[in-house]
Design an enzyme around this catalytic site. Structure first.
Site, PDB file in Angstrom:
ATOM      1  N   HIS A   1       4.971   0.599  -0.221  1.00 50.04           N
ATOM      2  CA  HIS A   1       4.355   0.150  -1.723  1.00 50.04           C
ATOM      3  C   HIS A   1       3.255   0.866  -2.271  1.00 50.04           C
ATOM      4  O   HIS A   1       2.281   1.160  -1.551  1.00 50.04           O
ATOM      5  CB  HIS A   1       4.191  -1.458  -1.713  1.00 50.04           C
ATOM      6  CG  HIS A   1       5.277  -2.338  -1.434  1.00 50.04           C
ATOM      7  ND1 HIS A   1       6.409  -2.287  -1.895  1.00 50.04           N
ATOM      8  CD2 HIS A   1       5.560  -3.158  -0.428  1.00 50.04           C
ATOM      9  CE1 HIS A   1       7.322  -3.231  -1.582  1.00 50.04           C
ATOM     10  NE2 HIS A   1       6.704  -3.735  -0.413  1.00 50.04           N
TER      11      HIS A   1
ATOM     12  N   ASP B   1       9.046   0.168   4.224  1.00 47.67           N
ATOM     13  CA  ASP B   1       8.561  -0.389   2.887  1.00 47.67           C
ATOM     14  C   ASP B   1       7.442   0.262   2.410  1.00 47.67           C
ATOM     15  O   ASP B   1       6.401   0.554   3.574  1.00 47.67           O
ATOM     16  CB  ASP B   1       8.340  -1.873   3.504  1.00 47.67           C
ATOM     17  CG  ASP B   1       8.476  -2.956   2.205  1.00 47.67           C
ATOM     18  OD1 ASP B   1       9.169  -2.788   1.431  1.00 47.67           O
ATOM     19  OD2 ASP B   1       7.676  -3.945   2.085  1.00 47.67           O
TER      20      ASP B   1
ATOM     21  N   LYS C   1      11.132   2.693   0.596  1.00 48.31           N
ATOM     22  CA  LYS C   1      11.630   1.862  -0.396  1.00 48.31           C
ATOM     23  C   LYS C   1      10.500   1.219  -0.990  1.00 48.31           C
ATOM     24  O   LYS C   1       9.433   0.941  -0.262  1.00 48.31           O
ATOM     25  CB  LYS C   1      12.867   1.341  -0.048  1.00 48.31           C
ATOM     26  CG  LYS C   1      12.317   0.297   1.177  1.00 48.31           C
ATOM     27  CD  LYS C   1      13.539  -0.381   1.769  1.00 48.31           C
ATOM     28  CE  LYS C   1      13.160  -1.295   2.927  1.00 48.31           C
ATOM     29  NZ  LYS C   1      12.067  -2.594   2.447  1.00 48.31           N
TER      30      LYS C   1
ATOM     31  N   HIS D   1       1.054  -5.605   1.471  1.00 46.05           N
ATOM     32  CA  HIS D   1       1.604  -5.357   2.815  1.00 46.05           C
ATOM     33  C   HIS D   1       2.141  -4.087   2.661  1.00 46.05           C
ATOM     34  O   HIS D   1       2.764  -3.622   1.630  1.00 46.05           O
ATOM     35  CB  HIS D   1       2.730  -6.543   3.226  1.00 46.05           C
ATOM     36  CG  HIS D   1       3.938  -6.192   2.469  1.00 46.05           C
ATOM     37  ND1 HIS D   1       3.978  -7.114   1.334  1.00 46.05           N
ATOM     38  CD2 HIS D   1       5.146  -5.661   2.495  1.00 46.05           C
ATOM     39  CE1 HIS D   1       5.081  -6.947   0.671  1.00 46.05           C
ATOM     40  NE2 HIS D   1       5.957  -6.088   1.492  1.00 46.05           N
TER      41      HIS D   1
ATOM     42  N   CYS E   1      14.639  -7.920   4.572  1.00 45.92           N
ATOM     43  CA  CYS E   1      15.195  -6.406   4.351  1.00 45.92           C
ATOM     44  C   CYS E   1      16.204  -6.038   5.187  1.00 45.92           C
ATOM     45  O   CYS E   1      17.281  -5.321   4.856  1.00 45.92           O
ATOM     46  CB  CYS E   1      14.191  -5.685   4.585  1.00 45.92           C
ATOM     47  SG  CYS E   1      12.661  -5.713   3.273  1.00 45.92           S
TER      48      CYS E   1
ATOM     49  N   ASP F   1      12.326  -1.579   8.814  1.00 46.52           N
ATOM     50  CA  ASP F   1      10.828  -1.648   8.651  1.00 46.52           C
ATOM     51  C   ASP F   1       9.964  -2.096   9.729  1.00 46.52           C
ATOM     52  O   ASP F   1       9.406  -3.188   9.848  1.00 46.52           O
ATOM     53  CB  ASP F   1      10.564  -2.793   7.317  1.00 46.52           C
ATOM     54  CG  ASP F   1      11.372  -2.281   6.016  1.00 46.52           C
ATOM     55  OD1 ASP F   1      12.035  -1.035   6.042  1.00 46.52           O
ATOM     56  OD2 ASP F   1      11.218  -3.173   5.223  1.00 46.52           O
TER      57      ASP F   1
END
Ligand code: VGL
Ligand code: ZN
Length: 202
Positions: free
Chosen positions: A48, A46, A106, A81, A151, A8
């Site tokens: 989302h 990351d 992820k 984020h 993470c 990340d």
């Protein structure tokens, strides 16, 4: 085979980002220096959806950094984020990305958070990373990136559980909370992980 796993290293986790990790930018030169010393470099992002339930903005009466129960799991509520497709979700421009062979994304399911690059926080769904590494005959996994106490820590726990000899490169990570990182390091040590400095690899 040794793999370097870059967790990340995205704009939102760097100074100026939505969920900035203090001194997060200071790891990037270290990570770039390390990459040529590895057979395989892998990264995570990351990633989302905009309505992810780990965002405080999705809960009407909640503040950022409060903890709730989300579908049976304890969940810290974060500022919005790493929304997929936004600049905050992109890798830092300073990060050397040419040697990265695969990227595992992820946190894509809005109902569950995913700190580890291997599994979601409920260990319900795999990203396929462990099988990918085994398919490449990787036995040793060296972990760097952000954030050390979330993470990076969760990825190391899963790597150990999957049977990889696992190393945290301490000067190639930074935590959100220094106290959280001290606990994470003790736990990594107790689980058989190794904590090293980048100088040992250069
Ligand atoms: C992370 C909090 C929320 C991380 C990701 O990359 O450490 N932390 N989402
Ligand atoms: Zn996240």
């Amino acid at each position: 085979m040794k793999a370097l796993l870059l967790i990340d290293i995205q704009n939102d986790f760097l100074p100026g980002g939505a969920l900035a990790v203090p001194e997060g930018d200071q790891i990037i030169q270290v990570v770039n220096q390390l990459q040529p010393h590895f057979d395989l470099v892998i990264a995570t992002q990351d990633w989302h959806p905009i309505l992810h339930k780990s965002f405080a903005s999705q809960h009407s009466d909640k503040q950022v950094f409060e903890t709730i129960n989300l579908n049976g799991l304890e969940q810290v509520l974060w500022p919005d984020h790493c929304v997929r497709g936004t600049p905050g979700a992109e890798f830092s421009q300073v990060l050397e990305t040419n040697r990265i062979e695969a990227i595992f994304r992820k946190g894509t399911n809005p109902e569950i958070d995913s700190y580890s690059g291997f599994y979601d926080n409920g260990h319900r769904k795999s990203t396929g990373l462990a099988d990918y590494l085994r398919g490449k005959q990787v036995r040793q996994v060296f972990v760097a990136g952000l954030a050390a106490d979330y993470c990076v820590y969760f990825s190391i726990k899963d790597a150990l559980q999957e049977g990889f000899k696992t190393y945290l490169i301490e000067d190639a990570t930074r935590p959100i909370s220094p106290e959280g990182f001290e606990k994470a390091k003790a736990d990594i040590h107790n689980r058989g992980g190794k904590i090293i400095q980048s100088g040992a690899l250069l």
